[in-house]
Every structure is written in structure tokens, then in C-alpha cells.
Write a protein that holds these residues in place. Structure first.
Motif, PDB file in Angstrom:
ATOM      1  N   ALA A 145     -34.697 -15.962 -13.082  1.00  0.00           N
ATOM      2  CA  ALA A 145     -34.368 -17.052 -14.001  1.00  0.00           C
ATOM      3  C   ALA A 145     -33.778 -16.502 -15.296  1.00  0.00           C
ATOM      4  O   ALA A 145     -32.824 -17.073 -15.848  1.00  0.00           O
ATOM      5  N   ALA A 146     -34.314 -15.394 -15.786  1.00  0.00           N
ATOM      6  CA  ALA A 146     -33.801 -14.776 -17.007  1.00  0.00           C
ATOM      7  C   ALA A 146     -32.380 -14.248 -16.799  1.00  0.00           C
ATOM      8  O   ALA A 146     -31.535 -14.372 -17.684  1.00  0.00           O
ATOM      9  N   THR A 147     -32.110 -13.704 -15.641  1.00  0.00           N
ATOM     10  CA  THR A 147     -30.767 -13.216 -15.336  1.00  0.00           C
ATOM     11  C   THR A 147     -29.773 -14.369 -15.336  1.00  0.00           C
ATOM     12  O   THR A 147     -28.675 -14.268 -15.898  1.00  0.00           O
ATOM     13  N   LEU A 191     -25.370 -17.573 -20.869  1.00  0.00           N
ATOM     14  CA  LEU A 191     -25.115 -17.280 -22.276  1.00  0.00           C
ATOM     15  C   LEU A 191     -23.793 -16.522 -22.440  1.00  0.00           C
ATOM     16  O   LEU A 191     -22.990 -16.831 -23.329  1.00  0.00           O
ATOM     17  N   ILE A 192     -23.553 -15.569 -21.564  1.00  0.00           N
ATOM     18  CA  ILE A 192     -22.288 -14.833 -21.594  1.00  0.00           C
ATOM     19  C   ILE A 192     -21.118 -15.782 -21.333  1.00  0.00           C
ATOM     20  O   ILE A 192     -20.089 -15.723 -22.004  1.00  0.00           O
ATOM     21  N   ARG A 193     -21.289 -16.662 -20.384  1.00  0.00           N
ATOM     22  CA  ARG A 193     -20.234 -17.632 -20.083  1.00  0.00           C
ATOM     23  C   ARG A 193     -19.955 -18.517 -21.293  1.00  0.00           C
ATOM     24  O   ARG A 193     -18.805 -18.791 -21.636  1.00  0.00           O
ATOM     25  N   ILE A 217     -31.867  -8.918 -23.796  1.00  0.00           N
ATOM     26  CA  ILE A 217     -32.960  -9.637 -23.172  1.00  0.00           C
ATOM     27  C   ILE A 217     -34.218  -8.820 -23.382  1.00  0.00           C
ATOM     28  O   ILE A 217     -34.227  -7.614 -23.159  1.00  0.00           O
ATOM     29  N   THR A 218     -35.297  -9.508 -23.779  1.00  0.00           N
ATOM     30  CA  THR A 218     -36.598  -8.870 -23.862  1.00  0.00           C
ATOM     31  C   THR A 218     -37.656  -9.924 -23.590  1.00  0.00           C
ATOM     32  O   THR A 218     -37.448 -11.109 -23.854  1.00  0.00           O
ATOM     33  N   GLU A 269     -34.756 -18.695 -26.825  1.00  0.00           N
ATOM     34  CA  GLU A 269     -36.114 -18.362 -26.373  1.00  0.00           C
ATOM     35  C   GLU A 269     -36.455 -19.276 -25.210  1.00  0.00           C
ATOM     36  O   GLU A 269     -36.292 -20.490 -25.304  1.00  0.00           O
ATOM     37  N   LYS A 270     -36.913 -18.695 -24.127  1.00  0.00           N
ATOM     38  CA  LYS A 270     -37.328 -19.467 -22.956  1.00  0.00           C
ATOM     39  C   LYS A 270     -38.763 -19.108 -22.620  1.00  0.00           C
ATOM     40  O   LYS A 270     -39.188 -17.959 -22.766  1.00  0.00           O
ATOM     41  N   ARG A 271     -39.492 -20.093 -22.152  1.00  0.00           N
ATOM     42  CA  ARG A 271     -40.863 -19.870 -21.689  1.00  0.00           C
ATOM     43  C   ARG A 271     -40.936 -20.337 -20.241  1.00  0.00           C
ATOM     44  O   ARG A 271     -41.018 -21.531 -19.961  1.00  0.00           O
ATOM     45  N   TYR A 272     -40.865 -19.377 -19.340  1.00  0.00           N
ATOM     46  CA  TYR A 272     -40.929 -19.670 -17.914  1.00  0.00           C
ATOM     47  C   TYR A 272     -42.383 -19.718 -17.463  1.00  0.00           C
ATOM     48  O   TYR A 272     -43.234 -19.018 -18.010  1.00  0.00           O
TER      49      TYR A 272
END
Length: 66
Positions: free
Chosen positions: A49-51, A57-59, A1-2, A34-37
């Protein structure tokens, strides 16, 4: 994550709220999301939200494992 959780540090190319996720498993595909919050979520909200997205994604990878 970045990414850029804010409240500062953003730019036109990398605004506050932009987060990239990457994951891979041995023998499988590499996934990039890629997400834009909204900056209105503020730092804590963006991080939360990123967590959640990272755990999803892991799931996803775990469910795709043969």
C-alpha cells in the motif's frame, strides 16, 4: 518514505501502519503525506500500500510539472 510496517516496532506515538511520505521538485512545493494503514494488512500489505501511495505521489508531481 519512512514508517512502521510491523509486525513489531510500533509504539503509542508511532503505531504499526504509520507511514510518512515526502516529495519535492525543483522550484515546487514540498509535499508531505501521512497515512495510517491497518495493522491487519500485515507487513507485506502495508509495504504494498505504501508503494502504491509513493507512486501516486510521484505521478502527482509529474502531472503538476509545467
Amino acid at each position: 518514505i519512512t514508517g512502521i510496517a510491523g509486525p513489531t516496532g510500533g509504539s503509542e506515538q508511532k503505531p504499526v501502519g504509520l507511514v510518512h511520505f515526502g516529495a519535492a521538485r525543483r522550484g515546487g512545493e514540498t509535499i508531505h503525506v501521512e497515512k495510517r494503514y491497518s495493522p491487519k494488512l500485515e507487513r507485506a500489505g502495508i509495504r504494498e500500500a505504501a508503494t502504491r501511495e509513493a507512486l501516486a505521489l510521484i505521478r502527482r508531481l509529474a502531472e503538476e510539472t509545467p
